[in-house]
Design a protein around this motif. Structure first.
Motif, short mmCIF file in Angstrom:
data_model
loop_
_atom_site.label_atom_id
_atom_site.label_comp_id
_atom_site.label_asym_id
_atom_site.label_seq_id
_atom_site.Cartn_x
_atom_site.Cartn_y
_atom_site.Cartn_z
N GLN A 72 15.02 -20.04 -8.93
CA GLN A 72 13.64 -19.66 -8.61
C GLN A 72 12.68 -20.83 -8.90
OE1 GLN A 72 12.82 -16.90 -7.01
NE2 GLN A 72 14.96 -16.27 -7.05
N GLN A 73 12.90 -21.51 -10.01
CA GLN A 73 12.06 -22.67 -10.35
C GLN A 73 12.25 -23.79 -9.33
OE1 GLN A 73 13.01 -23.77 -14.38
NE2 GLN A 73 12.33 -21.80 -15.20
N SER A 74 13.47 -24.00 -8.91
CA SER A 74 13.77 -25.02 -7.92
C SER A 74 13.09 -24.71 -6.59
CB SER A 74 15.29 -25.12 -7.72
OG SER A 74 15.60 -25.98 -6.66
N GLN A 75 13.16 -23.45 -6.19
CA GLN A 75 12.52 -23.04 -4.94
C GLN A 75 11.01 -23.22 -5.03
OE1 GLN A 75 14.03 -21.90 -1.97
NE2 GLN A 75 15.70 -22.87 -3.07
N ALA A 76 10.43 -22.85 -6.16
CA ALA A 76 8.98 -23.01 -6.34
C ALA A 76 8.59 -24.48 -6.33
CB ALA A 76 8.54 -22.35 -7.65
N ALA A 77 9.38 -25.33 -6.97
CA ALA A 77 9.10 -26.77 -7.00
C ALA A 77 9.20 -27.35 -5.61
CB ALA A 77 10.06 -27.47 -7.94
N GLY A 78 10.17 -26.90 -4.82
CA GLY A 78 10.32 -27.37 -3.46
C GLY A 78 9.14 -26.99 -2.58
N ARG A 79 8.65 -25.77 -2.78
CA ARG A 79 7.48 -25.32 -2.00
C ARG A 79 6.24 -26.10 -2.40
NH1 ARG A 79 9.99 -20.28 -2.71
NH2 ARG A 79 8.78 -19.87 -4.58
N ASN A 80 6.10 -26.40 -3.69
CA ASN A 80 4.93 -27.13 -4.17
C ASN A 80 4.97 -28.60 -3.76
OD1 ASN A 80 3.90 -24.84 -5.39
ND2 ASN A 80 4.81 -25.30 -7.37
N ALA A 81 6.15 -29.14 -3.49
CA ALA A 81 6.28 -30.55 -3.10
C ALA A 81 5.91 -30.77 -1.65
CB ALA A 81 7.71 -31.03 -3.35
N ARG A 82 5.86 -29.72 -0.88
CA ARG A 82 5.55 -29.88 0.57
C ARG A 82 4.11 -30.06 0.83
NH1 ARG A 82 9.55 -25.26 3.01
NH2 ARG A 82 11.29 -25.92 1.79
#
Length: 82
Positions: A72-82
């Motif tokens: 979940q943290q990885s997915q959130a970080a990926g969304r925030n990096a876009r």
């Protein structure tokens, strides 16, 4: 020799639990994992077997929960990096 203060917890401990309790819980899980390294002659239905098996299930539950949190943290970080 030190005596055990826990035999295992059926449910994961809260991360804000006392550090000593968390350490004892982790050590019980590691002991169960290492216990399985004996391979043959483990009596899973008697003696320490049921407790160690419960601790293995508890360890698997903890690892699954932690992996899900990291995902979940990885997915959130990926969304925030876009």
């Amino acid at each position: 020799m030190a005596t055990k203060t826990i035999a295992g917890h059926p449910t994961p401990l809260s991360p804000d639990q006392d550090p000593t309790d968390l350490l004892e819980a982790t050590l019980a899980q590691l002991e169960a994992l290492m216990w399985t390294c004996h391979g043959e002659d483990i009596d899973w239905s008697g003696g320490d077997g049921p407790t160690q098996l419960a601790n293995l299930h508890w360890l698997a539950s903890d690892l699954t929960r932690r992996a899900n949190e990291l995902f979940q943290q990885s997915q959130a970080a990926g969304r925030n990096a876009r």
